[in-house]
Design a protein around this motif. Structure first.
Motif, mmCIF file in Angstrom:
data_model
loop_
_atom_site.group_PDB
_atom_site.id
_atom_site.type_symbol
_atom_site.label_atom_id
_atom_site.label_comp_id
_atom_site.label_asym_id
_atom_site.label_seq_id
_atom_site.Cartn_x
_atom_site.Cartn_y
_atom_site.Cartn_z
ATOM 1 N N LYS A 6 12.979 -16.205 -5.517
ATOM 2 C CA LYS A 6 12.827 -15.052 -6.405
ATOM 3 C C LYS A 6 13.329 -13.815 -5.666
ATOM 4 O O LYS A 6 12.784 -13.426 -4.641
ATOM 5 C CB LYS A 6 11.362 -14.894 -6.825
ATOM 6 N N GLN A 33 20.449 -18.652 -7.072
ATOM 7 C CA GLN A 33 19.086 -18.142 -6.960
ATOM 8 C C GLN A 33 18.294 -18.598 -8.174
ATOM 9 O O GLN A 33 18.832 -18.703 -9.274
ATOM 10 C CB GLN A 33 19.100 -16.608 -6.903
ATOM 11 N N GLU A 34 16.994 -18.838 -7.987
ATOM 12 C CA GLU A 34 16.194 -19.302 -9.115
ATOM 13 C C GLU A 34 15.881 -18.166 -10.087
ATOM 14 O O GLU A 34 15.819 -18.362 -11.295
ATOM 15 C CB GLU A 34 14.906 -19.951 -8.593
ATOM 16 N N GLU A 35 15.681 -16.968 -9.545
ATOM 17 C CA GLU A 35 15.418 -15.823 -10.421
ATOM 18 C C GLU A 35 15.851 -14.549 -9.712
ATOM 19 O O GLU A 35 15.581 -14.364 -8.527
ATOM 20 C CB GLU A 35 13.939 -15.732 -10.784
ATOM 21 N N THR A 67 20.953 -19.008 -13.148
ATOM 22 C CA THR A 67 19.885 -18.150 -12.643
ATOM 23 C C THR A 67 19.202 -17.378 -13.767
ATOM 24 O O THR A 67 19.861 -16.838 -14.652
ATOM 25 C CB THR A 67 20.463 -17.147 -11.623
ATOM 26 N N HIS A 84 4.470 -7.202 -8.977
ATOM 27 C CA HIS A 84 5.255 -8.433 -8.904
ATOM 28 C C HIS A 84 5.668 -8.716 -7.463
ATOM 29 O O HIS A 84 6.007 -7.792 -6.716
ATOM 30 C CB HIS A 84 6.493 -8.343 -9.804
ATOM 31 N N PHE A 86 8.091 -10.928 -4.670
ATOM 32 C CA PHE A 86 9.409 -11.535 -4.536
ATOM 33 C C PHE A 86 9.567 -12.130 -3.143
ATOM 34 O O PHE A 86 8.948 -11.675 -2.183
ATOM 35 C CB PHE A 86 10.506 -10.496 -4.798
ATOM 36 N N ASP A 87 10.426 -13.140 -3.056
ATOM 37 C CA ASP A 87 10.701 -13.768 -1.764
ATOM 38 C C ASP A 87 11.623 -12.921 -0.910
ATOM 39 O O ASP A 87 11.609 -13.010 0.310
ATOM 40 C CB ASP A 87 11.308 -15.147 -1.980
#
Length: 477
Positions: A6, A33-35, A67, A84, A86-87
């Motif tokens: 993320k 990227q996943e998101e 993505t 939120h 995030f990574d």
């Protein structure tokens, strides 16, 4: 560029339209990227049509990538960074502190967004509504929802098509449930603008609550703008105010040379072809999921999205479907089925921690659904080594682990082995033929040197493996 599950990109609003930002976004999209969330700082715009141009411009960059991509404006969600996680955070030249602070130089001659003062203003209406199927939430939906949330200052009613109106949809079996679609829409709206009151209505007829509710504006696309006239005729019969109409343009699918709008039908077709499942097989798979969990959102949105990613050829829902047929004799079938559904959920051939990330995803599911995750987590992690030397497992759990791992390896004894071998080569297409030949032969020889557990036909498995080795040895590289 390292993959992050993320990713948040913080960017000054005035950078929109410059090639440097466009290229930066596409560079990250190319890493699967996943998101990705693009958070724009300092948004001074008043008119909706300008926001519309900005959203179309930014989302256009994402059309050819799997993505999940979202655009958030800080003026509408000032608490976003606090709410939120995030990574990775990429901070593109803002005074805010992030993990990185990349200063970019921009060529001001390439700005593409024209700021015009025309049409409706943001927050011009207190109460508005929109409607749609919102199946497999895509960028067209996100643009509609974003502009709807910009149009109103207090309340937005979102009509989501119910089962009764979906009977003639193409690939109906692949449609997400109302529960899943409404949750996806709600999650996006709350991320984009949490201050707006939301009301969801399952549409059993086209007008829904707008035919007699207290509304001022209907937000629609060019495709659905006829609904405005229909609804206003119903309201006129009841002596209610006529709704204003904000009609949004249509983002086209560049893959089809601009001929076709982006649609949920395309996503259902992609899911079917990517996973090689008939409509009936997909419905059977969904029933298998419902036998262990009533949370359809996790299957229909999260798992289906992951298993349908473009980098997969063998590790798809077809693999899960086939594995589920091999689980007879399991003592705790729920554990084994859940391990099956989640064990390849995260799969990027270039990475080496897919099993660990799949396990973390399962643990998120387990936490939400309040189920014990320990044994299932062990099962998922053991697919990395395919060893059963887990001494602290009970006798029943150890037996189930063997059944689960055997099911995962059952392709080795299958008549479809040759297709499997071809699919694995596609998944590792980033290797040259020489690199793949060396690495794949080493893996196959390791299979031959080990006991292939309790497959029904170990002899057939060893024969298939040996034949692939011989084919690879004949490659001219």
């Amino acid at each position: 560029m390292k993959h992050h599950a993320k990713l948040l990109i913080i960017c000054p609003f005035e950078f929109i339209g410059f090639q440097t930002l466009d290229h930066k976004i596409e560079d990250y999209l190319k890493t699967n990227q996943e998101e990705i969330v693009l958070y724009l700082i300092g948004t001074p715009i008043t008119y909706l049509k300008v926001y519309e141009k900005i959203l179309f411009h930014l989302y256009d960059k994402t059309q050819n990538y799997p993505t999940k991509f979202s655009v958030i404006f800080d003026s509408l969600n000032k608490q976003f960074l606090n709410n939120h996680k995030f990574d990775l955070v990429i901070n593109l030249g803002t005074p805010l502190q992030g993990d990185f602070n990349i200063q970019l130089s921009f060529n001001h001659e390439v700005q593409q967004i024209q700021f015009s003062e025309e049409g409706y203003k943001i927050n011009q209406f207190q109460r508005g509504a929109n409607g749609g199927t919102f199946d497999h939430l895509h960028i067209g939906h996100k643009i509609l929802l974003s502009l709807s949330l910009l149009t109103v200052s207090q309340h937005l009613t979102i009509g989501i098509t119910g089962e009764i109106l979906l009977q003639k949809k193409k690939l109906k079996g692949f449609l997400q449930s109302y529960e899943t679609r409404s949750r996806c829409v709600k999650e996006f709206c709350l991320m984009f603008r949490p201050d707006i009151e939301l009301y969801f209505s399952e549409l059993i007829e086209p007008a829904g609550p707008t035919k007699n509710g207290q509304y001022e504006v209907l937000i629609a696309t060019q495709e659905t703008q006829k609904s405005l006239e229909y609804i206003n005729n119903l309201r006129k019969e009841l002596n209610l105010n006529q709704l204003e109409g904000y009609i949004i343009g249509m983002i086209e699918n560049q893959v089809n040379q601009g001929e076709v709008k982006i649609s949920s039908t395309q996503f259902r077709e992609q899911i079917q072809s990517q996973n090689r499942l008939t409509e009936q097989e997909y419905l059977e798979l969904k029933q298998e999921w419902l036998s262990v969990s009533n949370n359809l959102y996790w299957f229909e949105s999260i798992l289906v999205d992951y298993y349908s990613q473009s980098q997969r050829h063998y590790h798809t829902l077809r693999h899960i479907y086939d594995m589920l047929k091999q689980l007879k004799g399991a003592k705790n079938i729920q554990n084994v089925k859940l391990a099956t559904f989640f064990h390849d959920a995260i799969y990027y051939p270039k990475l080496h921690d897919n099993e660990e990330k799949s396990c973390l995803l399962f643990q998120q599911f387990a936490q939400e659904c309040k189920i014990d995750s320990e044994v299932i987590s062990i099962f998922i992690l053991q697919t990395k080594s395919h060893q059963t030397d887990v001494s602290f497992l009970s006798e029943n759990d150890l037996s189930d682990l063997m059944i689960f791992l055997d099911a995962d390896m059952s392709i080795l004894e299958s008549d479809a082995y040759q297709i499997y071998a071809q699919d694995i080569r596609k998944e590792y297409s980033h290797f040259t033929d020489k690199e793949y030949k060396t690495g794949r032969i080493a893996v196959l020889q390791k299979f031959l040197q080990s006991k292939i557990f309790n497959l029904r036909s170990e002899e057939k498995a060893r024969k298939n493996i040996q034949e692939e080795i011989e084919i690879l040895q004949q490659w001219v590289v």
